[in-house]
Design an enzyme around this catalytic site. Structure first.
Site, mmCIF file in Angstrom:
data_model
loop_
_atom_site.group_PDB
_atom_site.id
_atom_site.type_symbol
_atom_site.label_atom_id
_atom_site.label_comp_id
_atom_site.label_asym_id
_atom_site.label_seq_id
_atom_site.Cartn_x
_atom_site.Cartn_y
_atom_site.Cartn_z
ATOM 1 N N ASP A 29 39.262 0.794 -21.919
ATOM 2 C CA ASP A 29 38.043 0.857 -22.728
ATOM 3 C C ASP A 29 37.068 1.842 -22.055
ATOM 4 O O ASP A 29 36.931 1.847 -20.828
ATOM 5 C CB ASP A 29 37.439 -0.556 -22.790
ATOM 6 C CG ASP A 29 36.077 -0.595 -23.435
ATOM 7 O OD1 ASP A 29 36.011 -0.847 -24.639
ATOM 8 O OD2 ASP A 29 35.073 -0.367 -22.722
ATOM 9 N N GLU A 78 34.925 -2.465 -32.248
ATOM 10 C CA GLU A 78 35.376 -3.127 -33.481
ATOM 11 C C GLU A 78 35.409 -2.122 -34.650
ATOM 12 O O GLU A 78 36.319 -2.140 -35.469
ATOM 13 C CB GLU A 78 34.436 -4.303 -33.786
ATOM 14 C CG GLU A 78 34.970 -5.289 -34.789
ATOM 15 C CD GLU A 78 36.242 -6.022 -34.369
ATOM 16 O OE1 GLU A 78 36.337 -6.506 -33.233
ATOM 17 O OE2 GLU A 78 37.153 -6.100 -35.211
ATOM 18 N N GLU A 79 34.426 -1.215 -34.687
ATOM 19 C CA GLU A 79 34.355 -0.218 -35.782
ATOM 20 C C GLU A 79 35.542 0.746 -35.714
ATOM 21 O O GLU A 79 35.998 1.267 -36.729
ATOM 22 C CB GLU A 79 33.059 0.599 -35.712
ATOM 23 C CG GLU A 79 31.772 -0.178 -35.957
ATOM 24 C CD GLU A 79 31.349 -1.041 -34.766
ATOM 25 O OE1 GLU A 79 31.622 -0.648 -33.621
ATOM 26 O OE2 GLU A 79 30.784 -2.128 -34.992
ATOM 27 N N LYS A 112 38.528 -0.035 -34.515
ATOM 28 C CA LYS A 112 39.784 -0.785 -34.356
ATOM 29 C C LYS A 112 40.690 -0.533 -35.571
ATOM 30 O O LYS A 112 40.825 -1.375 -36.456
ATOM 31 C CB LYS A 112 39.455 -2.286 -34.219
ATOM 32 C CG LYS A 112 40.604 -3.142 -33.744
ATOM 33 C CD LYS A 112 40.207 -4.612 -33.668
ATOM 34 C CE LYS A 112 41.379 -5.448 -33.181
ATOM 35 N NZ LYS A 112 41.129 -6.883 -33.275
ATOM 36 N N THR A 159 38.825 -7.739 -19.655
ATOM 37 C CA THR A 159 37.616 -7.535 -18.848
ATOM 38 C C THR A 159 36.401 -8.235 -19.451
ATOM 39 O O THR A 159 35.317 -8.156 -18.900
ATOM 40 C CB THR A 159 37.328 -6.023 -18.704
ATOM 41 O OG1 THR A 159 37.183 -5.472 -20.019
ATOM 42 C CG2 THR A 159 38.426 -5.305 -17.958
ATOM 43 N N LYS A 181 49.382 -12.151 -30.256
ATOM 44 C CA LYS A 181 48.950 -11.368 -31.415
ATOM 45 C C LYS A 181 48.407 -10.000 -31.032
ATOM 46 O O LYS A 181 47.685 -9.855 -30.067
ATOM 47 C CB LYS A 181 47.860 -12.128 -32.174
ATOM 48 C CG LYS A 181 48.401 -13.311 -32.935
ATOM 49 C CD LYS A 181 47.380 -13.855 -33.886
ATOM 50 C CE LYS A 181 46.407 -14.790 -33.207
ATOM 51 N NZ LYS A 181 45.483 -15.428 -34.123
ATOM 52 N N PHE A 198 35.595 -8.857 -13.129
ATOM 53 C CA PHE A 198 35.141 -7.907 -14.159
ATOM 54 C C PHE A 198 33.881 -8.417 -14.886
ATOM 55 O O PHE A 198 33.109 -7.630 -15.410
ATOM 56 C CB PHE A 198 36.237 -7.667 -15.210
ATOM 57 C CG PHE A 198 37.365 -6.802 -14.723
ATOM 58 C CD1 PHE A 198 37.154 -5.451 -14.429
ATOM 59 C CD2 PHE A 198 38.652 -7.310 -14.585
ATOM 60 C CE1 PHE A 198 38.208 -4.638 -14.011
ATOM 61 C CE2 PHE A 198 39.707 -6.504 -14.153
ATOM 62 C CZ PHE A 198 39.481 -5.171 -13.867
HETATM 63 N N1 LIG Z 1 44.888 -11.178 -30.115
HETATM 64 C C1 LIG Z 1 44.221 -12.302 -30.099
HETATM 65 O O1 LIG Z 1 44.791 -13.376 -30.023
HETATM 66 C C2 LIG Z 1 42.724 -12.261 -30.177
HETATM 67 C C3 LIG Z 1 42.003 -13.418 -29.889
HETATM 68 C C4 LIG Z 1 40.614 -13.352 -29.925
HETATM 69 C C5 LIG Z 1 39.984 -12.159 -30.233
HETATM 70 N N2 LIG Z 1 40.726 -11.046 -30.520
HETATM 71 C C6 LIG Z 1 40.078 -9.777 -30.862
HETATM 72 O O2 LIG Z 1 39.268 -9.388 -29.764
HETATM 73 C C7 LIG Z 1 38.183 -8.626 -30.228
HETATM 74 C C8 LIG Z 1 36.919 -9.096 -29.537
HETATM 75 O O3 LIG Z 1 37.102 -8.958 -28.152
HETATM 76 P P1 LIG Z 1 35.862 -8.789 -27.154
HETATM 77 O O4 LIG Z 1 34.858 -9.839 -27.449
HETATM 78 O O5 LIG Z 1 36.421 -8.693 -25.801
HETATM 79 O O6 LIG Z 1 35.182 -7.434 -27.670
HETATM 80 P P2 LIG Z 1 35.311 -5.896 -27.232
HETATM 81 O O7 LIG Z 1 36.682 -5.541 -26.878
HETATM 82 O O8 LIG Z 1 34.651 -5.146 -28.330
HETATM 83 O O9 LIG Z 1 34.391 -5.801 -25.935
HETATM 84 C C9 LIG Z 1 33.013 -6.096 -26.005
HETATM 85 C C10 LIG Z 1 32.151 -5.050 -25.320
HETATM 86 O O10 LIG Z 1 32.179 -5.231 -23.910
HETATM 87 C C11 LIG Z 1 32.404 -3.994 -23.243
HETATM 88 N N3 LIG Z 1 33.058 -4.362 -21.980
HETATM 89 C C12 LIG Z 1 34.337 -4.791 -21.812
HETATM 90 N N4 LIG Z 1 34.520 -5.179 -20.551
HETATM 91 C C13 LIG Z 1 33.364 -4.983 -19.896
HETATM 92 C C14 LIG Z 1 32.945 -5.197 -18.552
HETATM 93 N N5 LIG Z 1 33.748 -5.767 -17.639
HETATM 94 N N6 LIG Z 1 31.676 -4.879 -18.210
HETATM 95 C C15 LIG Z 1 30.821 -4.366 -19.148
HETATM 96 N N7 LIG Z 1 31.151 -4.144 -20.427
HETATM 97 C C16 LIG Z 1 32.419 -4.459 -20.800
HETATM 98 C C17 LIG Z 1 33.207 -3.184 -24.216
HETATM 99 O O11 LIG Z 1 33.044 -1.811 -23.992
HETATM 100 C C18 LIG Z 1 32.582 -3.607 -25.557
HETATM 101 O O12 LIG Z 1 31.454 -2.838 -25.816
HETATM 102 C C19 LIG Z 1 38.145 -8.778 -31.740
HETATM 103 O O13 LIG Z 1 38.579 -7.572 -32.324
HETATM 104 C C20 LIG Z 1 39.143 -9.891 -32.022
HETATM 105 O O14 LIG Z 1 39.818 -9.709 -33.247
HETATM 106 C C21 LIG Z 1 42.069 -11.084 -30.491
#
Ligand SMILES: NC(=O)c1ccc[n+]([C@@H]2O[C@H](COP(=O)([O-])OP(=O)(O)OC[C@H]3O[C@@H](n4cnc5c(N)ncnc54)[C@H](O)[C@@H]3O)[C@@H](O)[C@H]2O)c1
Ligand SMILES: [Zn+2]
Length: 441
Positions: free
Chosen positions: A102, A133-134, A136, A190, A203, A230
């Site tokens: 990322d 997300e936008e 993805k 992270t 998934k 992280f």
């Molecule tokens: N596959 C699955 O089973 C499953 C389960 C739950 C959610 N999801 C998916 O996960 C996504 C949401 O994940 P999320 O909440 O991690 O969102 P994300 O991946 O958008 O991350 C959130 C934000 O945190 C930032 N970031 C990441 N790690 C960081 C760190 N250590 N320090 C500072 N900033 C950091 C990223 O740049 C981003 O802006 C959704 O698209 C959802 O559909 C999938």
């Protein structure tokens, strides 16, 4: 009409698989778990193949994963039974890894990662991407595939590594499941949300045609490496966001986890789930370690027997009945965990209305949510939206609603009947009357 059914086992004899009926076991050899059923009729033969596919993956906690002395990132996916393989790979050719990271995580940890690879003489390619997300969508997957292809990896021994939040892990997972039909990949979450949720299951996915995760696959990583350090750079809102999924598991099946979040939630938020080094030398499990461990264990228990989600009765769907609709309506103002929490908060009122939860239990749950700084009500979560979501859900769940509801603190059941409009309206009115002024969005 003639009908003739037979069941065959498959036995490997001198490199060839042969069919064998249970009665006539002439050849000795390796027996497959697969079966072939044969049904002969006047029209011809119908063969039915039943071929169980086993997925094995490891979810490994590790401290300081980017410390060059830590082997996990390169070799954590190799089990003890394959140690030999590690030796062979080590000796015969340089270690090669393709990493998708990322963009924000790259800014924060990229130089540490480069140092890690350089000091271990790894041939690597790092691909930082804006995995939001936008963004993805399939284009991101194609971009990753093109880069992997250019870099060149050995499909068997050089797993693709994904480092980032849930979006990054989902997108890389999908790319890996497509590349050469299935290439091993590793998840390094992270964010807290991806640590307790996206990392644990199988998934993968991207958004498509206006729908969340409409394209995807069920292909687990070979390994997930969990490192809580992280979280130190995460904004507090992202910590609360992940806590919502932990609270979900607590409400559904772990009283102890609920009590932990209730008593220590604030402390966990403030410390960003970091453990303080104990000076006594005695290793006591602190609340950050215990709560994340229980969240993962309970999640694994629910996912492992249902990796492909064939069984529609899923406790892990709690908080996910209304939230997808709400999330899409208010994008991007609510994070996933926040929308899930609003859904759970409403369902707690439904459970209370149905006599499943006492007033005191309801009160404690809502207080716990507020303590975790999660929204418990939202003006866009209207009664028509609730009804529409439940009807949508009904359409996709084979005739009955399958609604997980808490029946105590850390206990739940799946209800198959559609809730009456009366109960829904009364629960909604009470929810709004009591929580609309909760100070949350
Ligand atoms: N596959 C699955 O089973 C499953 C389960 C739950 C959610 N999801 C998916 O996960 C996504 C949401 O994940 P999320 O909440 O991690 O969102 P994300 O991946 O958008 O991350 C959130 C934000 O945190 C930032 N970031 C990441 N790690 C960081 C760190 N250590 N320090 C500072 N900033 C950091 C990223 O740049 C981003 O802006 C959704 O698209 C959802 O559909 C999938
Ligand atoms: Zn979720």
């Amino acid at each position: 009409m003639l009908s003739n059914n037979s069941k065959f086992n498959l036995v490997q004899v001198k490199g060839t698989w042969v069919r064998q009926t249970e009665r006539c076991q002439s050849a000795q050899g390796k027996l497959s778990d697969a079966k072939i059923y044969e049904n002969k009729s006047d029209h011809g033969v119908c063969w039915t193949v039943v071929s169980p596919i086993v997925f094995t993956y490891r979810v490994i906690q590790s401290k300081n994963i980017l410390d060059p002395k830590n082997d996990t990132l390169l070799w954590g996916h190799v089990g003890e039974e394959e140690e030999e393989l590690k030796g062979t790979i080590n000796n015969s050719k340089p270690v090669k890894r393709f990493v998708v990271i990322d963009e924000t995580v790259n800014q924060l940890y990229g130089s540490q990662l480069i140092q890690y690879f350089e000091s271990r003489e790894v041939v690597y390619r790092m691909l930082p991407l804006p995995t939001t997300e936008e963004n993805k969508c399939l284009e991101l997957v194609t971009k990753i595939l093109e880069e992997i292809h250019q870099f060149g990896i050995d499909r068997r021994s050089e797993p693709i590594i994904a480092i980032g939040g849930g979006v990054c892990l989902d997108v890389v997972g999908l790319a890996a499941s497509l590349y050469r039909r299935r290439t091993p990949y590793i998840k390094v979450p992270t964010t807290l949300l991806s640590y307790v949720d996206a990392s644990v299951g199988a998934k993968t996915g991207v958004n498509f045609a206006g729908g969340k995760n409409k394209l995807g696959s069920y292909v687990p990583p070979v390994a997930t490496f969990l490192d809580r350090s992280f979280f130190q750079t995460l904004p507090p809102r992202q910590i609360s966001n992940g806590m919502a999924e932990m609270l979900k598991m607590a409400l559904m099946k772990h009283h102890g986890l609920f009590e932990l979040l209730e008593a220590e939630g604030r402390k966990l938020l403030l410390s960003k789930l970091q453990s303080c080094e104990s000076d006594s030398g005695v290793e006591l499990e602190d609340s950050a370690t215990a709560s994340t461990r229980i969240a993962i264990e309970t999640m694994l228990e629910e996912l492992a027997p249902n990796l492909w989600e064939d069984d529609l009765d899923r406790l892990v769907d709690f908080g996910h009945l209304i939230s997808p609709e709400l999330e899409m309506t208010v994008l991007p103002t609510l994070l996933h965990g926040e929308a899930v929490n609003i859904d759970m908060s409403f369902m707690v009122y439904v459970a209370h209305q149905r006599g499943l939860l006492t007033a005191d239990e309801k009160y404690r749950i809502i207080q716990c949510m507020l303590g975790l700084e999660l929204p418990v009500w939202h003006q866009e979560c209207t009664l028509p939206l609730v009804q529409k979501s439940l009807n949508e859900r009904l359409k996709h769940s084979a005739g009955s609603l399958r609604m997980p509801l808490p029946t105590g603190l850390g206990r739940a059941e799946i209800f198959h009947d559609m809730i009456g409009d009366n109960v829904l309206c009364q629960a909604y009115q009470k929810w709004t009357a009591e929580l609309a002024s909760s100070g949350n969005k």
